[in-house]
Design a protein around this motif. Structure first.
Motif, PDB file in Angstrom:
ATOM      1  N   ARG A  32      -7.298 -21.492  40.829  1.00  0.00           N
ATOM      2  CA  ARG A  32      -7.990 -22.694  40.423  1.00  0.00           C
ATOM      3  C   ARG A  32      -7.613 -22.847  38.770  1.00  0.00           C
ATOM      4  N   ASP A  76     -14.519 -24.659  45.016  1.00  0.00           N
ATOM      5  CA  ASP A  76     -14.992 -23.739  46.279  1.00  0.00           C
ATOM      6  C   ASP A  76     -14.992 -24.366  47.777  1.00  0.00           C
ATOM      7  N   VAL A 106      -8.255 -14.550  42.643  1.00  0.00           N
ATOM      8  CA  VAL A 106      -8.435 -15.808  42.088  1.00  0.00           C
ATOM      9  C   VAL A 106      -7.086 -15.388  41.036  1.00  0.00           C
TER      10      VAL A 106
END
Lengths: 199, 216
Positions: free
Chosen positions: A42, A185, A193
């Protein structure tokens, strides 16, 4: 799987760094992915998510650190990599032949991403979401155990996003691994993550 | 290797055929051959003496025509990335491109040479020497094309840059190619073979390195 140490992970990256154009994009990234595991990278735009996936896939060299790859890898990035004048099915069949997989796998992937009705349409006529579905179908049909998905949800409608989630769940259940990069997401629950910051 | 090598070569040839790339060198050579007598006059002796060299220049320029679509489109559309993910090296990609490029312009050019030579009043022996020279020289031209296309792929003004890079490198091919047109010029033919072998041998390695260095 009695002794976990005897089964190597699909991919093991230790302390890798990547430099492009004289700029350090990321450094000190360590990650491991085994059978049935999924990992989400991310970070904001420009944080180096795509570069990380390309480094993991071996397309660009890492500045330092080591990467051990123990399984075939399929990459789904923003590049379509299909001949624009070919019919969709023909273009995907080319990659199925390159992968050495049988046609049933491709047919199943076409069906899964609802591309059957588009099979006879030239690739250049496809919309953004349809292109993304074609890329995902190629990845699904490739038979590779590790999927590298770069922004897999971009341009997908709700039904296709569900299809992507189902495909990922089925792949993990079959002992595959997934490393996905996304700035939003995805509906899928990732095991790990990794956050990349803009540097 | 056999699983993917031939399909890749076939794909390149099919793309060249679909894009009209197979006819371009042929039409180009025939155009030059039909314009040349208008420029230098219809004197049969002069045409026969200079026509062979003219055809070599035309063949060289014809090899340049498709350089822009040899490497850049596949690189930009991610096809090379997908091939690499399947364990096919940059060197093998360059070798596939070299073979497909030669098949796409060498044999058509050698066929087009027959009517072109007739337009320039070349005799049978000269045509034979020209065909032999082209058979040996066109792989070198194809290699230069692939090498240059790999070097300039992704750069701005790639087409013009490719021309500037290729032309000086192609001078030896032209010298020994045109030099082999005179009767009893076996040495020129041997030099041409040597250049051709060298270029064909280094191109997969050098073009592969260029592709790898240019990847983002």
């Amino acid at each position: 799987m009695s002794d976990p140490a005897a089964v190597p992970p699909l991919l093991d990256a230790r302390n890798i760094a990547c430099q492009r154009g004289g700029r350090m994009i990321f450094a000190g990234v360590t990650l491991t992915i085994g059978a049935g595991q999924s990992l989400l990278v991310r970070g904001p735009n420009g944080a180096g998510k795509s570069s990380l996936l390309r480094v993991l896939g071996g397309l660009i060299p890492c500045l330092h650190g080591t990467i051990d790859r123990h399984a075939p890898i399929a990459l789904a990035d923003e590049h379509l990599a299909l001949d624009p004048d070919n019919r969709l099915e023909q273009a995907l069949a080319f990659w199925a032949r390159m992968d050495g997989v049988d046609r049933e796998r491709l047919d199943f992937a076409l069906h899964h991403f609802r591309l059957r009705e588009l099979a006879d349409i030239p690739v250049r006529m496809l919309s953004t979401g349809q292109r993304k579905r074609a890329i995902l179908a190629r990845t699904m049909a490739s038979g590779a155990r590790l999927w590298l998905l770069d922004e897999p949800g971009n341009g997908l409608d709700a039904a296709s996003l569900r299809g992507l989630g189902d495909a990922m769940a089925a792949h993990l259940a079959a002992g595959g691994g997934i490393i996905a990069a996304s700035h939003f997401d995805l509906s899928h629950q990732f095991g790990t993550v990794v956050e990349l910051d803009r540097r | 290797m056999t699983r993917w090598f031939l399909p890749l070569v076939r794909r390149d040839l099919r793309l060249a055929w679909q894009g009209g790339g197979l006819w371009m060198p042929v039409v180009f050579l025939l155009l030059v051959a039909s314009l040349y007598p208008f420029a230098v006059g219809p004197d049969a002796r002069l045409l026969a003496a200079t026509g062979g060299g003219m055809l070599w220049i035309a063949a060289l320029l014809a090899a340049l025509l498709p350089v822009e679509r040899l490497i850049a489109p596949d690189r930009d559309s991610g096809i090379f990335d997908q091939l690499l993910m399947r364990g096919i090296s940059d060197e093998m990609i360059a070798l596939v491109k070299l073979i497909a490029h030669w098949l796409g312009f060498g044999p058509p050019l050698m066929l087009a040479l027959l009517p072109a030579a007739a337009l320039l009043k070349l005799d049978g022996a000269a045509i034979m020497r020209l065909e032999l020279g082209l058979l040996i020289g066109t792989p070198a031209l194809a290699a230069l094309g692939v090498l240059t296309a790999s070097l300039v792929a992704g750069l701005r003004g790639a087409g013009a840059l490719a021309g500037l890079l290729i032309l000086p490198l192609a001078v030896p091919i032209l010298i020994f190619g045109a030099g082999s047109l005179h009767p009893g010029s076996g040495a020129a033919l041997k030099f041409l073979s040597a250049i051709s072998l060298l270029l064909v041998a280094i191109t997969p390695i050098a073009a592969g390195a260029a592709l790898r260095a240019g990847r983002e």
